[in-house]
Design an enzyme around this catalytic site. Structure first.
Site, PDB file in Angstrom:
ATOM      1  CD  GLN A 362     -27.102-140.764  -0.232  1.00  0.00           C
ATOM      2  OE1 GLN A 362     -27.184-140.944  -1.767  1.00  0.00           O
ATOM      3  NE2 GLN A 362     -27.636-140.375   0.521  1.00  0.00           N
ATOM      4  CG  ASP A 464     -29.715-138.955   5.145  1.00  0.00           C
ATOM      5  OD1 ASP A 464     -29.987-138.286   4.269  1.00  0.00           O
ATOM      6  OD2 ASP A 464     -29.900-139.552   4.531  1.00  0.00           O
ATOM      7  CB  CYS A 492     -30.002-134.050  -1.399  1.00  0.00           C
ATOM      8  SG  CYS A 492     -31.347-134.344  -0.917  1.00  0.00           S
ATOM      9  CD  GLU A 535     -27.183-136.101   0.322  1.00  0.00           C
ATOM     10  OE1 GLU A 535     -27.203-135.552   1.219  1.00  0.00           O
ATOM     11  OE2 GLU A 535     -27.495-136.473  -0.437  1.00  0.00           O
TER      12      GLU A 535
END
Length: 548
Positions: A362, A464, A492, A535
């Site tokens: 990230q 994710d 995202c 997010e």
């Protein structure tokens, strides 16, 4: 019905640059760089009903186990163009769609050629303008002049609008039995980033021509869009809202290096040159990791050795925390370690993670800690929970959440990422976790079968995935394996996962069996201050009353 495309092969055109020299432009140059473009795997669909929308066409493709990248409907015609990820997927589509009726009309499908480069289109119009009126600061941080609290409100409103669209799509699936839908999607709150200025730990800078200064050695951000024939590169030095000062220093040094190099910068228009891009990673311990992207199609092996020596000499005075890698593109992609440590580490939520040149991590380290705490909060984890970490990458989520659950099973398609995940688990002395390489559709049922009976009471799947979401087969797998009682989806870009969410919540069917999932809660986390991105963590629970 299969037909071959009768489009003529594009011919090179000339375009004037700086009103002086004539440049030969290959209309398909962008397809020959060695980098991925789905334009290479395109089909044309004809004889479509005039009211068949792109979203309807996407549903048809999904129904036949086809996974398109892009769908473009030609207005006021019976045509659409669809691209795929590889030749195998395109051939599969050509075979399946040639026998399909849509609204009582037989589809006509054929392989299609890539779009002509926008630079060639500009040349045919005599248009050599490469300047975008949008500044690079507005491009990279469009909300930079909006107070931070107002930025969060704008993002909340964005989420609400997208959720309205998702709720309508889910309701449409339950039109025969609308009372079965108990809870519609809604956003609880958005959590701010702990740091809002210069927060990025990674940036990618392009090498190219600045349209105003005509400097071909500019290292920075592309101000326009390639599809518009606009690739002017602008210095990044005003982008302090997102990029830390350390990155700016590395950009300046790298520009000095390539200006004094005997090898030319890359030219995106003519598809020639060597120095293509610079990726800079930094951490909170003072480490710097550079990855220099080099196009090798027009240089020899000896040139590559010379370039490596030049890089080593130029950065020889840097300290022991300074790493350099070279990434060769244009033929077979290859990454070489040139100098310094081969990995850098970063602490998140009390765990240490090793980061390599190609690792996903990230970009907002402190914001990531908030995100992972939010996943734990939303999922309401306990010591009786089994966690399936799907698209686990280098294991960040699974490792951080391991202390809150009974066991973690990570699933990831890329073997290199799984290798990194195993190293990270060992370094952090996490023993209640294991990782598997493979497709989630194939690996998940095998993992569920080998779980002890006592482990089957509460199984939570965390997804994710990349921005575009997961393949429909992964959602089908989650629906059909009823031992999975809850799903936590981290996204995202919620506009791109609409199909995933709808299929989690839709009525049972042959492909999406088992009980449908109901929405429970969602929390947003702002990992990208001054941009329109964020997010969202969404929690779904299987409803035993929703098998229809």
């Amino acid at each position: 019905m299969l037909e071959s495309s009768d489009t003529e092969e594009p011919r090179p055109k000339k375009v004037k640059q700086d009103n002086s020299s004539d440049l030969e432009i290959d209309p398909l140059a962008y397809t020959k760089t060695g980098e991925f473009t789905s334009e290479l795997f395109k089909i044309e669909i004809r004889n479509l009903h005039r009211y068949t929308s792109p979203s309807e066409l996407r549903k048809i493709l999904y129904k036949h186990n086809l996974d398109p990248v892009k769908i473009k409907r030609a207005p006021k015609t019976d045509k659409a163009f669809v691209t795929f990820r590889n030749e195998e997927a395109r051939e599969d589509a050509l075979k399946k769609l040639s026998h399909i009726l849509v609204k009582k009309k037989q589809l006509i499908v054929s392989a299609a050629k890539p779009n002509i480069s926008p630079f060639a289109k500009n040349a045919s119009r005599g248009d050599d303008k490469l300047v975008d009126v949008t500044s690079v600061k507005e491009k990279t941080a469009p909300l930079y002049n909006v107070p931070y609290n107002e930025q969060l409100e704008l993002k909340m409103e964005d989420i609400r609008k997208t959720f309205d669209s998702l709720n309508k799509a889910i309701s449409d699936e339950w039109v025969q039995n609308p009372s079965k839908i108990k809870t519609l999607l809604k956003i609880s709150k958005i959590l701010p980033s702990p740091v809002t200025e210069g927060y990025r730990n990674k940036c990618e800078f392009t090498v190219g021509v600045n349209a105003e200064t005509k400097d071909p050695y500019t290292v920075g951000f592309v101000r326009g869009r390639f599809c518009d024939g606009n690739i002017s590169v602008e210095d990044p030095f005003e982008c302090t809202n997102t990029c830390p000062p350390q990155m700016m220093e590395e950009v300046k040094k790298f520009k000095d290096f390539i200006k004094n190099s005997e090898y030319p910068p890359y030219d995106s228009i003519r598809n020639i040159g060597v120095w293509k891009a610079l990726e800079v990673r930094v951490n909170r311990f003072g480490n710097v990791m550079l990855t220099i992207v080099i196009d090798i199609r027009q240089i020899t092996n000896n040139d590559q050795l010379k370039i490596k020596d030049d890089i080593v000499k130029f950065y020889s005075s840097e300290n022991e925390k300074f790493s350099v890698f070279t990434k060769y593109v244009g033929r077979k992609e290859k990454v070489d370690h040139v100098r310094g440590p081969s990995v850098m580490s970063e602490d998140v939520c009390g765990y240490k993670f090793q980061i390599t040149s190609g690792s996903f991590f990230q970009v907002n380290t402190e914001g990531a800690a908030v995100l992972y705490d939010t996943i734990r909060e939303v999922a309401d984890l306990d010591k009786e929970t089994i966690l399936l970490d799907i698209c686990c990458g280098t294991g960040t989520i699974g490792i951080i959440l391991s202390q809150h659950v009974k066991r973690v099973y990570g699933i990831e398609l890329a073997k290199s990422a799984v290798d990194d995940a195993k190293v990270n688990a060992i370094c952090n002395k996490v023993e209640n976790i294991e990782f598997s390489v493979g497709n989630a559709k194939a690996v998940t049922p095998c993992l569920l079968k080998k779980m002890p009976k006592s482990d089957s009471e509460r199984i939570v799947a965390v997804l994710d995935p990349p921005r575009s979401g997961v393949h429909s087969e992964v959602i089908s797998c989650l629906r059909n394996n009823e031992m999975i009682t809850e799903v936590v989806y981290v996204s995202c870009d919620i506009t791109q996962i609409k199909e995933n969410i709808v299929n989690l919540c839709r009525p049972s069917s042959n492909k999406y069996g088992g009980y449908a999932f109901q929405f429970v809660d969602s929390i947003a986390v702002d990992l990208f201050p001054h941009t329109k991105k964020f997010e969202v963590v969404l929690h779904f629970k299987r409803d035993r009353l929703l098998k229809t």
